[in-house]
Design an enzyme around this catalytic site. Sequence first.
Site: not given
Ligand code: NAD
Length: 441
Positions: A104, A116
């Site tokens: 990325k 990570k």
């Molecule tokens: P977060 O903790 O803020 O939110 C995660 C969400 O997913 C919550 O609403 C939770 O209820 C939901 N969830 C958990 N298990 C689930 C399931 N089995 N089915 C459906 N929903 C489910 O996390 P985030 O930061 O939003 O991250 C979400 C994704 O985005 C991850 O894969 C993370 O690696 C990716 N990501 C996040 C960031 C960031 O800056 N936050 C950056 C790049 C990638």
Amino acid sequence: MTTATPSLPTHAAEPSLYEDALTRLDAANKIAQVEPETIEQLRRPTHITEVSIPVRMDDGSRQYFTGYRCRHSDVRGPAKGGIRFHPDVSLDEVKSLAFWMSCKCAVVGLPYGGGKGGVIVDPRELSRMELERLSRGYVRGVHAAIGPDTDVPAPDVYTNATVMGWMMDEYSTLAGKRTPAVITGKPIELGGSLGRDDATARGAYYIVKEMERDQGWKPGEITVAVQGFGNAGQHFARLLHDDGYKIVAVSDSRGGIYREAGFDVPSLIKIKNESRRLKAVYCEGSVCEEVDAKQISNEELLELDVDILAPAALEGVITQENMGDIKAKTVVELANGPVASIADPVLFENGVKVIPDILANAGGVTVSYFEWVQNRTGDYWELETVHERLQRRMAREFRAIEAIAKKHKAPMRTAAYAHALKRLASAIEATGTQRYFASGR
Ligand code: NAD
């Protein structure tokens, strides 16, 4: 003493997430054509730390949590990548996420490698004080492996700005000096960047805007389903809703809601953040009314006939089982690794355009990089500057990847990996590979 070689299983075992992640390299190298030595290097994470974190719980007992930090590659700069607190964290997952970060950061041209971290824990079961002790304990465990020039963590699933602030504070105490650049995604007051909170979603949003322009989309006619309503999912839904897109389905870990007419996203966000529950509501001020909506499962959400599907929760949700049932025209991978590699060719043949995670969610690490730069220079930027620089970078890399995809008639994912691989290879090859050394003997 010799040891017996265990006999191999007679049936092929399921590939691990990491093995599955690596298969994308081979597909991309058909386009990128980098030296085998480069691929070999990228198959092997540079450094892995596993720690046991003792935490004094509120009831006086002591519990131990397992944590990991993996620096996959630092050929292009210090490693960069989030820290996840989740019961399903494993070393295999952490390695995969670190590998994706290497790709990325190369995709968007940041001077970083990939890293990570994670802790096996359900943070929803901890009190705030237990969570603080765990966060600080994690840093005490991995502090030798992280640092502003070594490996720079950030938030991920179930970690947030507050957790990053505790971690920065703990690291600074251990280092004996204030070290804000050790971690990004911090509260603004502790050296965070403006615009980091919605950066992941905003990066994806800028890509959607490019596609909107190309394809002449009218936002009011474009339906969107978002799986996962946390940082990435909420902001993505909000940004598109603000532009008139129809957000017809959202879900969290407990399940989802569907409404053909679309949801008022700010109302959903308000209720979710106040009650931690996803409810179909419309709010005016502080008064919220329930609106008609259908309860759906996370599986059903993925199979909805929508224009844009955004998996924004966890990895491995589009697999061999449901890959043929995906009806969305575009999948925007906000989550890391939501599509198993086996599904890639099927989605491509079915005409589903997948904007791969290593591009779609790269806005987060891009603004993390901006935060790190600001911490190191002491020059803090206006929000408009952050947005402008993010937009420019996302649009530029999207265009470059789309051009590769068109030229080679390849999926966007393969093109994105090829783009990353070329940048990673030029750094690896700059220090000499077999081709260089053997030719000068
Ligand atoms: P977060 O903790 O803020 O939110 C995660 C969400 O997913 C919550 O609403 C939770 O209820 C939901 N969830 C958990 N298990 C689930 C399931 N089995 N089915 C459906 N929903 C489910 O996390 P985030 O930061 O939003 O991250 C979400 C994704 O985005 C991850 O894969 C993370 O690696 C990716 N990501 C996040 C960031 C960031 O800056 N936050 C950056 C790049 C990638």
